[in-house]
Structure formats: structure tokens, C-alpha cells
Design a protein around this motif. Structure first.
Motif, PDB file in Angstrom:
ATOM      1  N   TRP A 158     -12.561  20.048   2.421  1.00 41.97           N
ATOM      2  CA  TRP A 158     -11.792  21.288   2.492  1.00 41.97           C
ATOM      3  C   TRP A 158     -12.614  22.483   2.071  1.00 41.97           C
ATOM      4  N   TYR A 159     -13.422  22.287   1.045  1.00 37.88           N
ATOM      5  CA  TYR A 159     -14.142  23.437   0.540  1.00 37.88           C
ATOM      6  C   TYR A 159     -15.182  23.928   1.533  1.00 37.88           C
ATOM      7  N   GLU A 175     -12.671   7.331   2.858  1.00 41.91           N
ATOM      8  CA  GLU A 175     -11.240   7.519   3.012  1.00 41.91           C
ATOM      9  C   GLU A 175     -10.886   8.910   3.527  1.00 41.91           C
ATOM     10  N   VAL A 177      -5.201   3.390  10.217  1.00 41.32           N
ATOM     11  CA  VAL A 177      -4.918   2.051   9.706  1.00 41.32           C
ATOM     12  C   VAL A 177      -3.413   1.823   9.629  1.00 41.32           C
ATOM     13  N   THR A 178      -2.717   2.814   9.132  1.00 40.32           N
ATOM     14  CA  THR A 178      -1.258   2.691   9.034  1.00 40.32           C
ATOM     15  C   THR A 178      -0.636   2.503  10.409  1.00 40.32           C
ATOM     16  N   TRP A 202      -5.779  20.148  -4.163  1.00 48.50           N
ATOM     17  CA  TRP A 202      -6.911  20.948  -4.595  1.00 48.50           C
ATOM     18  C   TRP A 202      -6.568  22.426  -4.639  1.00 48.50           C
ATOM     19  N   TYR A 203      -5.786  22.861  -3.671  1.00 46.17           N
ATOM     20  CA  TYR A 203      -5.536  24.295  -3.608  1.00 46.17           C
ATOM     21  C   TYR A 203      -4.668  24.741  -4.777  1.00 46.17           C
ATOM     22  N   TRP A 251       0.839  -1.187   0.000  1.00 45.36           N
ATOM     23  CA  TRP A 251       0.000   0.000   0.000  1.00 45.36           C
ATOM     24  C   TRP A 251       0.879   1.243   0.000  1.00 45.36           C
ATOM     25  N   GLU A 275      -1.358   8.864  -0.459  1.00 44.44           N
ATOM     26  CA  GLU A 275      -2.759   8.485  -0.561  1.00 44.44           C
ATOM     27  C   GLU A 275      -3.551   9.394  -1.476  1.00 44.44           C
ATOM     28  N   ALA A 298      -7.119   6.676   7.300  1.00 45.47           N
ATOM     29  CA  ALA A 298      -5.959   6.134   6.601  1.00 45.47           C
ATOM     30  C   ALA A 298      -4.762   6.118   7.546  1.00 45.47           C
ATOM     31  N   ALA A 314      -8.055  22.605   7.000  1.00 45.12           N
ATOM     32  CA  ALA A 314      -7.175  22.923   5.874  1.00 45.12           C
ATOM     33  C   ALA A 314      -7.820  24.009   5.017  1.00 45.12           C
ATOM     34  N   GLY A 315      -9.109  23.863   4.803  1.00 37.08           N
ATOM     35  CA  GLY A 315      -9.844  24.868   4.040  1.00 37.08           C
ATOM     36  C   GLY A 315      -9.880  26.207   4.760  1.00 37.08           C
ATOM     37  N   VAL A 343       1.246  -2.083   4.617  1.00 37.50           N
ATOM     38  CA  VAL A 343       1.483  -0.636   4.620  1.00 37.50           C
ATOM     39  C   VAL A 343       2.919  -0.324   5.023  1.00 37.50           C
ATOM     40  N   TYR A 374     -13.276  26.136   3.653  1.00 40.19           N
ATOM     41  CA  TYR A 374     -12.847  27.294   2.876  1.00 40.19           C
ATOM     42  C   TYR A 374     -13.980  28.304   2.716  1.00 40.19           C
ATOM     43  N   ASP A 400      -6.284  33.675   2.008  1.00 36.65           N
ATOM     44  CA  ASP A 400      -6.744  34.402   0.826  1.00 36.65           C
ATOM     45  C   ASP A 400      -7.317  35.765   1.179  1.00 36.65           C
ATOM     46  N   ARG A 414      -6.608  28.074   4.316  1.00 34.30           N
ATOM     47  CA  ARG A 414      -6.513  28.677   2.989  1.00 34.30           C
ATOM     48  C   ARG A 414      -7.444  29.874   2.858  1.00 34.30           C
TER      49      ARG A 414
END
Lengths: 332, 332
Positions: free
Chosen positions: B217-218, B71, B79-80, A217-218, A67, A71, B76, B246-247, A97, B221, B254, B250
Motif C-alpha cells: 500500500w505504501y 500472502e 484459495v477461498t 494501516w491507514y 481458517w 485475514e 488468499a 489502495a495506497g 475455509v 501511497y 489526502d 488514500r
DNA sequence: TTGTAGGCGTTATCAG
DNA sequence: CTGATAACGCCTACAA
């Protein structure tokens, strides 16, 4: 106490070797007996013991998949699809992983019949691991010692440009990451330049390639500002990845620019999630299902036939029309 | 041809049963012999055959983990981390990306010693699957038949508010998704309201809860615009998830709003990735490493001791200071 | 068509 | 301390 073939044998009144044969659909057993045994097995909730089967057959019927830590949506989807495809075969999959070496160590203990690697891992030299290995995505690195499955990135972008060109678009932007060291991204970029040349519109698009910082995305979102600052506005955009394109869609929307009325958008990465964008995005790329199928069956071939297969298989990308592109009216 | 203990025995000039004992560090073997055997085994590249071990010990030393299709970064990561933690134990993990029932079917064949489920899957009734099952995250659904590990969402948000309050903040916004049917999101929301009440600042913050459409994220944002439209601007924001935050980062950037000079930000979800944001984000939540450790060792306990453990374990969240919060100057 | 016996790699038991 | 030997669940000649 789990039920074994001996238990079944007792109930069925036959020997346990007969049960074994019956369950494996051997021609050495009467159909009648088979049915009876199968019925009893089913009723008793029998499940074969993989460990025992493995021990005697020397085949684990397991394939190992490492894995990748990175991601991205595409890879997660690909892993899922591979698993789904494997479910249609007698093989199972274990996901690791861990880093390459540790993963292979685990795979060795489980005696996996084969392994799938992703490009990122393949630079390390692999020592004493005998089962067949299939690598996804390193066609550029032609020094690979293993068979490789790789989507044709260049051709994908070419198809995107061709599609847009036929719709009448001449001013087309490419928004993507163009790092020195990522052959996939470079292939897309090269594909774009070649396509422009092919259609004789390079001059028109001197400034319409936007190199984003990353693949997020940004990066797509903020590229829209740069795009809008262009002297000659474009009529179409090709986004270099799923995430970038998601940002592009939002960026355009925030500027009240409509897709596809005001501008057409095509995304690289042909995954089902494209459908779920605010505007379902027309996209190019090898569909993940196809990739998964190809990967799985190539590996199975490798495991079962040991035939030396073509060293690198380039997969042909497909353009999937959704609703993010429109023809240029003035060209009609 | 893989090497077995018999091969080692031949080379070492001892019986294979002695090799077995030596390799398992049995007290029944002379230290000297052990060393010799170990050296030879290592040199010959010996790896134990799990299938054979499994067959005789009736223990597969495998735990099954169902990979949730949703996801999010946190899962994620979790799991790792679980896999990493498992690597320190004799157990291995197989990941299944299939739906619950199919996954359990696979797990049964492999005779896993235990399984880990995520909240999403647990509503289905589970039939004839005997190994212990541990569920992550369903404390609200107290009808669960299995032991549950759950982060204390309410307390996490309380800690965030407390921290901000002590820094002098009185106008604090919560930006998060508040759906009807997601107990985790509701817990955060409730936690926020309770915290405001505790500090007697509910009146001040009547309008500073922003219910986003989703967890992406949006959503974070675009919430910034709504936030800025507030009559009385806030001095701090709590983001309801990693992506939302995260959004938010940003969005503020902006608008030329600096973190933490102009506004303080705390994010829910205590994962290492917080460090990688443009502004490393102070965050609250149970650190994933801790969650992973707890999950793994609770399950191991379950498998090895069969002791009835507490039905649901709430994990205590932690606030990790990074650099996204600053004190309010005028309160000094 | 069915049953018997041997063996896959390992651990555990019991003699030596 | 070390070495035979049985057993785990299953498959596969080979025998009946």
C-alpha cells in the motif's frame, strides 16, 4: 501401483504382519529384521496408506482447523506456525475455509481427532460433534463450552507501558481500535488505562488515547495527524496492532519524525514480521510460536488423555526489544 | 460410536449392501427403499467414512493445495474461492502450508487425486509424485512440465487503457512494481507500453510510468507525490495491484484530489474487495471466481480423463466498472 | 521371534 | 430389485 506392506513382505521374505510390526518399531521383532524391512521399505518408496491405518485404528491422526476469513497477519502467521508445530507430531492438519457448520460437517467425514476454532466462530452452537475442540481467544466470553487459549492482552499493554515508563517516558499515546464489541481490543484499551493509573500518569495522558476507526494501516497512518495536534506532544506511542503500527511508522516518517530518536514506538502483536518494518519494532504480545505450541499440545493432550484441562488458559505476553524505543534523555 | 451403514441396515430392515446402493443412488434399488434408507440415515446422523470409501475405491477424492507463503489478498481470495468451488464437487481439499517437497510428501500419504501449485513453487523439480498437477501462473516459464492456468496480464492492462482512452483520457499513469524477475509484473508493464503505442500516445506519457519499490500500500501511497511532481499532470491512473491501488486512493484523498472527478483510477486485480475501497474501484483482471472455476474443473478433468489438455491456458481478463472512472469533459 | 486370521466401513460383483 | 461375499491396506490378538 503404490507399494504396500505385502509387497515389502515378499521382497523381504517375511510375512506381512512382520513387516507391519517392524515398521511400527514393535518390540516383537528382531532388530535385525527391523533394519532389513525398513531398508527395503525405504528403497521401494513405501508410504503408509493413511486411509487403511485410520480404518483399523479408529484414529485419523488429523486435526481440523477452521481458517478464519478475517485475514490479519497475525492469524495467517499463527495458522502457519500451528501447521509447522503439528509437523513435529504424528498429526496432520486439514484447513477448512468454510463457515463453521460446513467445516464441522467435513471434519466429521474425515473423522478428525480434534479441531481448532477461532473466536469468531464460536458463537454458533455446535451440535453433535464429538471430538475435542480447542478455542483460540475468547476468554471474555466465559460461557464457552470448550477449553480456551487466550493471550493476556491487558498484561501485554501493561508490560509495554512499564517498559516505556522505565525508559523515562511519561507522555504515552495509545493508538488503537476501541469498538464496543471486540473484547480483545477492549482488553488492550483497559490495560492501557490501568497501566497509566498504576504509574500515576493518567492525568498527563487525558487526551493521548486515539480511537482509530479500524485496524488497518491507514488508521495508524492518519492517527499521526491527530496525535501531532495534541497540546502536549507525547514521547512514545503504543500501536494496537501490527497493521496500525505499520501505518504509524510511515506516518511518522512522512513527518520527518525519527524513531526512536524523536519518539519511541511499541507495537502490539509479537510476530516475526515486526523485524521487517522500516524500523524494526519493539513489540509486546505472546509470541506466535509459543501460542502455536501451546495450542497444538493442549489439543493433543485433550485428544489423547481426555483429561479435563483448565477451562481457559491465559498466555503470558513477552516484550521483544528491537530498536524502536529509546530512553528519555532529560530524565537521566 | 459413529453410525455406519450396518447400523442403518439394521434399523431399515435391509442388508447393508442395499443401504450402500441406496445411499449412492444406484438404479438397482427401488425408489421407495431409497427414500426410506435416506430418511433413516439422515435421522441417525450418518456421515460416510471417507477412509473406508477411499480404501475400496482407490480414489481419495482429495486434492492438495499448497498454500503459498506470500500472502497477498488475491491469493488468499483465490484459495477461498477454489475451496468454495470444490465444495460443489465430490472433492475436498487439503491445504498445506509447508514447502513443496514436504507438502508433496503429505499429499502422497493421503493419496490425493491431484494437486494445485502456485507459480512460486514450481521451480523445484518434482520427483515421484504421480497424480496430476495443475500450476497457477507461470506462462512465461514455458519449461513447465505441467498444465498451467494463467491470467493474461498484458491484455488486462490493454483493456484498462482502452477503456480510459475511450473515456477521453490521453495522459495516463501506470503505478506498479517492475522488477527484473517477476514475469507477471513485467507483463503488466509491457502491456501498458504496448497499449500506449497502439493508441499513439507514448510520446505524451514518457514520464508517467512510476516504478514502485514493492507491491504494498505504501508504494502506491507514496507514488502519488512523484506523480504530482510531473510537469504535465495525468488524468487517469492504473494501479498495478490491489494494495498499490489502495495506497493510491488514500494518497489522492489526502491531497484533496477527488476520484473520479479530478482523476480516474483503475486497479489491476479483479477481486470483490475492490468494492470495499473508499471509492469502489473499477478494476481489470480475471475475476477470481472464474479463475477458481477454471482451475478446479481443469484439474478434475485431468484427474478423471487423463486427457492431455492444452499445456497453458491464458484466461481472458474482464473490466469491471465501478465508480472510479469518469469521462474527460473537454473531449465532448 | 514370526506367521495366521479376523476385522475396520465401504463398494462392487454375482447370485438369488 | 435385494442380499451375500470378497476385497481394499493395515493392525492386532492369538497361535505356532
Amino acid at each position: 501401483m503404490t507399494v504396500t506392506i505385502k509387497d515389502i513382505a515378499k521382497v523381504a521374505g517375511v510375512s506381512y504382519s512382520t513387516v507391519s510390526k517392524a515398521l511400527n518399531d514393535s518390540p516383537l521383532v528382531k532388530g535385525e529384521t527391523k533394519k532389513k524391512v525398513a531398508a527395503i521399505a525405504n528403497e521401494m518408496g513405501y508410504a503408509p496408506n493413511f486411509a487403511a491405518q485410520h480404518l483399523v485404528s479408529k484414529k485419523s491422526k488429523i486435526i481440523g482447523l477452521i481458517w478464519p476469513t478475517i485475514e490479519r497477519a497475525v492469524l495467517a502467521t499463527l495458522v502457519t506456525k500451528i501447521s509447522n508445530e503439528l509437523n513435529k507430531t504424528p498429526y496432520s492438519m486439514i484447513l477448512s475455509v468454510d463457515p463453521l457448520e460446513r467445516s464441522l460437517e467435513t471434519f466429521k467425514k474425515y473423522k478428525v481427532d480434534g479441531a481448532i476454532l477461532f473466536e469468531e466462530d464460536v458463537n454458533v452452537k455446535i451440535s453433535n460433534f464429538s471430538p475435542p475442540i480447542l478455542v483460540y481467544g475468547v476468554s471474555r466470553n466465559n460461557s464457552s463450552d470448550y477449553p480456551v487459549i487466550d493471550p493476556d492482552h491487558q498484561q501485554a499493554i501493561l508490560k509495554a507501558v512499564t517498559y516505556l515508563y522505565k525508559l523515562g517516558h511519561r507522555k504515552i499515546a495509545y493508538i488503537g481500535q476501541i469498538p464496543q464489541n471486540d473484547p480483545r481490543q477492549i482488553a488492550k484499551y483497559e490495560g492501557f488505562k490501568k497501566a497509566l493509573k498504576k504509574f500515576g500518569i493518567e492525568e498527563l495522558n487525558k487526551t493521548s488515547i486515539i480511537n482509530t476507526e479500524g485496524l488497518d494501516w491507514y488508521d495508524g497512518y492518519s492517527a499521526i495527524n491527530k496525535l501531532l495536534a495534541l497540546d502536549e506532544p507525547v514521547t512514545a506511542i503504543i500501536g494496537g496492532s501490527y497493521d496500525i503500527s505499520a501505518g504509524i511508522v510511515r506516518g511518522l516518517k512522512d513527518k520527518q519524525i525519527n524513531i526512536p530518536e524523536d519518539i519511541s514506538v511499541i507495537s502490539y502483536d509479537n510476530i516475526p514480521q515486526m523485524e521487517n518494518q522500516e524500523v524494526p519494532l519493539t513489540s509486546v504480545g505472546v509470541p506466535v510460536e509459543q501460542l502455536a505450541i501451546k495450542i497444538v499440545h493442549t489439543l493433543i493432550d485433550l485428544m489423547e488423555n481426555e483429561q479435563p484441562l483448565p477451562q481457559v488458559t491465559m498466555m503470558t505476553p513477552v516484550l521483544t526489544e528491537r530498536i524502536s524505543c529509546a530512553p528519555i534523555k532529560q530524565y537521566y
